[in-house]
Design a protein around this motif. Structure first.
Motif, PDB file in Angstrom:
ATOM      1  N   GLY A 197       1.130  -6.254  -3.796  1.00  0.00           N
ATOM      2  CA  GLY A 197       0.663  -6.285  -5.175  1.00  0.00           C
ATOM      3  C   GLY A 197       1.801  -6.538  -6.147  1.00  0.00           C
ATOM      4  O   GLY A 197       2.978  -6.528  -5.784  1.00  0.00           O
ATOM      5  N   HIS A 242      -6.046  -4.074   5.983  1.00  0.00           N
ATOM      6  CA  HIS A 242      -4.690  -4.332   5.506  1.00  0.00           C
ATOM      7  C   HIS A 242      -4.188  -3.131   4.723  1.00  0.00           C
ATOM      8  O   HIS A 242      -4.960  -2.352   4.156  1.00  0.00           O
ATOM      9  CB  HIS A 242      -4.662  -5.595   4.623  1.00  0.00           C
ATOM     10  N   ASP A 243      -2.897  -3.001   4.661  1.00  0.00           N
ATOM     11  CA  ASP A 243      -2.264  -1.935   3.907  1.00  0.00           C
ATOM     12  C   ASP A 243      -2.163  -2.370   2.446  1.00  0.00           C
ATOM     13  O   ASP A 243      -1.415  -3.289   2.116  1.00  0.00           O
ATOM     14  CB  ASP A 243      -0.876  -1.658   4.484  1.00  0.00           C
ATOM     15  N   LEU A 244      -2.911  -1.713   1.571  1.00  0.00           N
ATOM     16  CA  LEU A 244      -2.946  -2.109   0.168  1.00  0.00           C
ATOM     17  C   LEU A 244      -1.731  -1.641  -0.611  1.00  0.00           C
ATOM     18  O   LEU A 244      -1.608  -1.925  -1.802  1.00  0.00           O
ATOM     19  CB  LEU A 244      -4.220  -1.561  -0.492  1.00  0.00           C
ATOM     20  N   SER A 245      -0.837  -0.930   0.013  1.00  0.00           N
ATOM     21  CA  SER A 245       0.367  -0.485  -0.697  1.00  0.00           C
ATOM     22  C   SER A 245       1.426  -1.570  -0.776  1.00  0.00           C
ATOM     23  O   SER A 245       2.465  -1.371  -1.392  1.00  0.00           O
ATOM     24  CB  SER A 245       0.955   0.746   0.001  1.00  0.00           C
ATOM     25  N   ARG A 246       1.191  -2.724  -0.163  1.00  0.00           N
ATOM     26  CA  ARG A 246       2.156  -3.831  -0.202  1.00  0.00           C
ATOM     27  C   ARG A 246       1.466  -5.097  -0.693  1.00  0.00           C
ATOM     28  O   ARG A 246       0.264  -5.273  -0.532  1.00  0.00           O
ATOM     29  CB  ARG A 246       2.748  -4.099   1.185  1.00  0.00           C
ATOM     30  N   THR A 279       3.993  -5.524  -9.557  1.00  0.00           N
ATOM     31  CA  THR A 279       4.433  -4.304 -10.213  1.00  0.00           C
ATOM     32  C   THR A 279       3.925  -4.269 -11.653  1.00  0.00           C
ATOM     33  O   THR A 279       4.062  -5.251 -12.400  1.00  0.00           O
ATOM     34  CB  THR A 279       5.965  -4.216 -10.215  1.00  0.00           C
TER      35      THR A 279
END
Length: 456
Positions: A52, A46-50, A54
């Motif tokens: 989470g 999975h793409d960990l840049s999305r 803020t």
């Protein structure tokens, strides 16, 4: 898809290898790789840049107050900590077996408890009755310290959650066991997991927690190196069991400096504070003893006068000379000997050299170079250094004597103990009535001690 692998973990440094080998490739120790629980490796798909949340960012100029300190009532202990224990902090203290770690912590726990703090002492090595007997020998039998003997981290955390604690001692972290890890107590995985849970408790509850750590044969704290990174403060309890003195030294401190030490003396009633450490390391010196020099060492802001003793023995031609050092760096001794021979013309290559720091003290101050050189010159020439003189200065390979920090502080401490003269780098000024003799090069000191005219 999870893929299981067999892993071997070095019990000295925590390095992981996926095959057994006799020597650890990272630290070089032999027979330290032990098979531990199977590690499960997951591949991130999975793409960990999305997804989470803020984070709320702060600026460096935001207002913040200094952490509150909790004084344990032992001034030397508080000095080494930088002013006392900080609420919510995790402290790791290590030292040789029998050096006095448990004794010191029990004394601190007893005094905190008498001062109204809620104190919990959990031992994984001794029964509660044994700890109670030790407290009675120390005169702390009436201190309201809550005792327990346990090794299960789950049980310890459940007990601590059921009450409010200000100060918690875990003796020792190598005996703790987490049921989430399938390995024996003391292994790298167990030490890391147990310490992580206990440190998390300290941060969440605000209690100051102290973990006692075992040490390896070379004096480093046993277990993974990451253990020292996890805690806020690392204290090293140093000393020889054959000597009375003990030194508590901060190796790491997130809430203060690491330039202070606490000095203790072991007695029948436990560890006593030493207000004047110089009295421990200065023997009853004769006035005409060659090879004996007093050096004002500096530990943080505290000067400590120690005696440097040297002995040289001339050997017959062809014999291999021996070099023996106790309490100082052997490599630095070799450097001083080389400078004496190459720059000053003293033929010490064919003589055995023995160097000792009296009282079991360990010198790390570079200003000890000149004191060691003076002791060697005195022993080699059989001409004593004046008993009322202190010697300090850093030596370069060219034979120059360099200035050192806090020379006035060193001279003031010497004046308190009755010394009247100081030998050191050129340009220093006398204080409190102490006369000073400055040297620009080591050859000038050699000429003075040998009674000859001229420079190097």
């Amino acid at each position: 898809m999870a893929k299981a692998k067999r892993q071997y973990v070095c019990q000295n440094c925590g390095a992981v290898s996926y095959r057994w080998q006799g020597q650890c490739a990272d630290c070089g120790e032999w027979n330290t790789l032990v098979e531990e629980a199977t590690e499960t490796v997951f591949s991130a798909k999975h793409d960990l840049s999305r997804g989470g949340r803020t984070l709320a960012l702060e600026t460096l100029d935001a207002a913040s107050k200094m952490p509150d300190r909790m004084l344990c009532g032992i001034a030397e202990f508080d000095r080494a900590l930088g002013g006392g224990f900080v609420a919510g902090s995790a402290t790791l203290i290590g030292g040789d077996p029998g050096i006095g770690k448990s004794t010191l912590l029990l004394q601190a726990a007893g005094r905190l408890a008498k001062a109204g703090k809620s104190v919990v002492y959990i031992s994984g090595e001794e029964a509660a009755a044994q700890v109670r007997l030790r407290a009675q020998r120390l005169g702390l039998g009436d201190a309201p310290v809550a005792l327990a003997s346990a090794t299960s981290v789950r049980d310890i955390l459940a007990t601590l959650d059921s009450r409010t604690a200000d100060f918690v001692v875990i003796d020792s972290i190598q005996t703790m066991h987490s049921d989430l890890i399938d390995s024996a107590p003391g292994t790298v995985s167990q030490v890391r997991a147990s310490a992580q849970e206990l440190i998390r408790y300290a941060k969440d509850s605000g209690a100051a927690i102290v973990l006692v750590g075992h040490v390896t044969k070379d004096g480093t704290i046993a277990g993974p190196r990451v253990l020292e990174h996890m805690v806020d403060t690392v204290l090293a309890f140093e000393g020889e069991r054959s000597h009375l003195y003990r030194i508590l030294r901060a190796v790491k401190n997130r809430f203060g400096g690491t330039d202070e030490i606490g000095v203790f003396a072991m007695g029948e009633e436990g560890l006593g504070e030493v207000a004047n450490p110089s009295s421990l390391f200065l023997t009853d010196r004769g006035r005409d003893v060659p090879g004996s020099v007093v050096f004002p060492a500096l530990e943080g802001t505290r000067p400590v006068l120690v005696e440097v003793q040297a002995l040289t023995v001339r050997l017959a031609s062809g014999a291999t000379p021996r070099r023996a050092v106790v309490g100082w760096d052997s490599g630095r001794l070799a450097m001083v000997l080389a400078v004496l021979e190459a720059r000053c013309g003293l033929q010490m290559g064919a003589a055995e050299v023995y160097l000792n720091i009296a009282g079991g003290y360990r010198l790390t101050d570079p200003a000890a170079d000149l004191a060691v050189a003076a002791a060697l010159i005195s022993a080699f020439s059989e001409r004593p250094v004046p008993a009322d003189a202190i010697v300090f200065g850093e030596l370069s390979l060219s034979g120059e004597i360099r200035p050192v920090a806090h020379d006035a502080l060193r001279l003031r401490e010497a004046a308190k103990l009755g010394f009247s003269s100081g030998w050191g780098p050129k340009g220093m000024k006398g204080v409190n009535g102490i006369g000073v003799t400055g040297f620009a090069r080591l050859g000038e000191l050699v000429d003075l001690m040998l009674g000859r005219a001229g420079g190097d």
